[in-house]
Design a protein around this motif. Structure first.
Motif, PDB file in Angstrom:
ATOM      1  N   TRP A  96      48.220  44.871  34.153  1.00  0.00           N
ATOM      2  CA  TRP A  96      46.770  45.035  34.050  1.00  0.00           C
ATOM      3  C   TRP A  96      46.397  46.185  33.122  1.00  0.00           C
ATOM      4  O   TRP A  96      45.392  46.111  32.412  1.00  0.00           O
TER       5      TRP A  96
ATOM      6  N   TYR B  68      40.717  36.852  37.332  1.00  0.00           N
ATOM      7  CA  TYR B  68      41.322  37.648  38.393  1.00  0.00           C
ATOM      8  C   TYR B  68      41.230  36.944  39.749  1.00  0.00           C
ATOM      9  O   TYR B  68      42.114  37.124  40.605  1.00  0.00           O
TER      10      TYR B  68
ATOM     11  N   ALA C  82      42.736  47.169  32.461  1.00  0.00           N
ATOM     12  CA  ALA C  82      42.267  47.174  33.849  1.00  0.00           C
ATOM     13  C   ALA C  82      43.141  48.075  34.707  1.00  0.00           C
ATOM     14  O   ALA C  82      44.361  48.141  34.513  1.00  0.00           O
TER      15      ALA C  82
ATOM     16  N   SER D 148      37.687  48.034  34.864  1.00  0.00           N
ATOM     17  CA  SER D 148      38.001  48.051  33.437  1.00  0.00           C
ATOM     18  C   SER D 148      37.049  49.004  32.724  1.00  0.00           C
ATOM     19  O   SER D 148      35.838  48.966  32.949  1.00  0.00           O
TER      20      SER D 148
ATOM     21  N   ASN E  95      40.076  45.560  40.799  1.00  0.00           N
ATOM     22  CA  ASN E  95      40.375  46.492  39.714  1.00  0.00           C
ATOM     23  C   ASN E  95      39.098  46.891  39.003  1.00  0.00           C
ATOM     24  O   ASN E  95      38.025  46.336  39.261  1.00  0.00           O
TER      25      ASN E  95
ATOM     26  N   THR F 222      47.689  44.055  44.562  1.00  0.00           N
ATOM     27  CA  THR F 222      47.179  45.002  43.566  1.00  0.00           C
ATOM     28  C   THR F 222      47.982  46.301  43.534  1.00  0.00           C
ATOM     29  O   THR F 222      47.917  47.046  42.558  1.00  0.00           O
TER      30      THR F 222
ATOM     31  N   GLN G 150      45.881  45.207  29.775  1.00  0.00           N
ATOM     32  CA  GLN G 150      44.637  44.458  29.608  1.00  0.00           C
ATOM     33  C   GLN G 150      43.414  45.371  29.746  1.00  0.00           C
ATOM     34  O   GLN G 150      42.280  44.901  29.722  1.00  0.00           O
TER      35      GLN G 150
END
Length: 323
Positions: free
Chosen positions: A285, A47, A290, A124, A122, A276, A288
């Motif tokens: 994201w 990232y 996130a 996760s 971010n 973002t 993924q």
């Protein structure tokens, strides 16, 4: 006399503000370095490089990522803390840093003393997974099994103080259970033994475990965000499953050395938040696992302080010591 002193102080403040604004308008006029205190190839590194590829479009200078891993992120973080507060050296942080504020008290730096928040990136979610032989199918059943047989259930992690360990300790504290922690040196080792049935369950990255869940090698009990994960949307959260307000994620952000001009911090925040905040970035994201985060510098500073306090309470109540 007091009026003169007040006037001089006001003049000094205006002069400092003007100087800071002028500096920010000229900044950056050379490459900016983002120090990642973790090994290359991991989420933090990935990232950081994502931002480094896009920030030059907004700010007109190259952004260079430098990996300085070691000592649980202390080596790279110390280097940034001792760097000039001129906006040319930044730190890619994670909530490993907020845990370390209590877990590693003798560090050569402290987050709130030596850094200022620039912007979050971010977060996760994790997923609580169990070996299929574990009879509990949901959080309530798991909590009941743990309370019926204190100390008989166990969970794996990639080591003391890691997000996976802290997620487990937070779960124990908020559910009032006694579950044995089994630390490993790596996530892969912990994962292998949960899949093999040597350990009952673990908290792991959603994206890492999703394929194992789909293959039936482990069963997903719950995810750890306050909202369901886009990767495993059919799996409930711990919060909605009987442990209200439980949240344990891995999150990333950018810090600058304390004293960095506020106008520079604001320019960086706006540039990162624009990236973002893009719908296509957020959609990519989400796949993924996130979720993008957007905050002002002041709100992000408060977020960091609250996270430090959250993990301080868990670490002290569980009497967790660094390995």
């Amino acid at each position: 006399m007091q009026r003169v002193v007040r006037t001089l102080a006001a003049v000094a403040a205006v002069t400092a503000l003007a100087a800071g604004t002028a500096f920010a308008q000229a900044w950056p006029n050379k490459p900016v370095k983002i120090v990642v205190p973790f090994a290359a190839g991991g989420p933090a590194d990935n990232y950081a490089r994502f931002l480094a590829q896009r920030l030059p479009d907004a700010l007109g200078q190259p952004f260079v990522v430098e990996n300085r891993p070691g000592a649980g992120a202390v080596i790279g973080t110390e280097a940034v803390a001792k760097s000039p507060a001129d906006g040319y050296t930044l730190l890619l942080m994670s909530n490993t840093h907020t845990v370390n504020e209590t877990l590693v008290p003798n560090k050569p730096y402290h987050l709130t003393r030596d850094f200022v928040g620039v912007a979050p990136i971010n977060y996760s979610d994790l997923v609580l997974v169990a070996h299929p032989s574990v009879t509990a199918a949901n959080v309530q059943q798991l909590v009941k099994a743990a309370k019926d047989r204190p100390g008989k259930l166990n969970y794996a992690s990639s080591g003391t103080g890691t997000p996976y360990h802290m997620a487990g300790e937070l779960f124990k504290a908020m559910s009032g259970t006694f579950i044995v922690h089994v630390p490993y040196k790596t996530s892969s080792g912990a994962r292998t033994d949960v899949i093999g049935g040597q350990v009952d369950f673990m908290f792991d990255a959603v994206t890492t475990m999703a394929e194992q869940v789909k293959a039936g090698k482990v069963k997903a009990i719950a995810t750890t965000g306050l909202k369901r994960s886009a990767v495993l949307p059919d799996v409930p959260t711990v919060d909605e499953s009987g442990v209200p307000k439980y949240e344990a994620t891995i999150w990333l952000g950018v810090l600058a050395p304390k004293g960095t001009p506020a106008a520079v911090v604001q320019r960086l925040n706006e540039a990162i938040s624009k990236i973002t905040g893009q719908a296509e970035v957020q959609q990519a994201w989400a796949k993924q696992g996130a979720t993008a985060m957007v905050m002002t510098p002041a709100v992000f500073d408060k977020y960091i302080q609250d996270d430090i306090a959250k993990w301080e309470k868990v670490i002290k109540s569980a009497n967790i010591k660094p390995e």
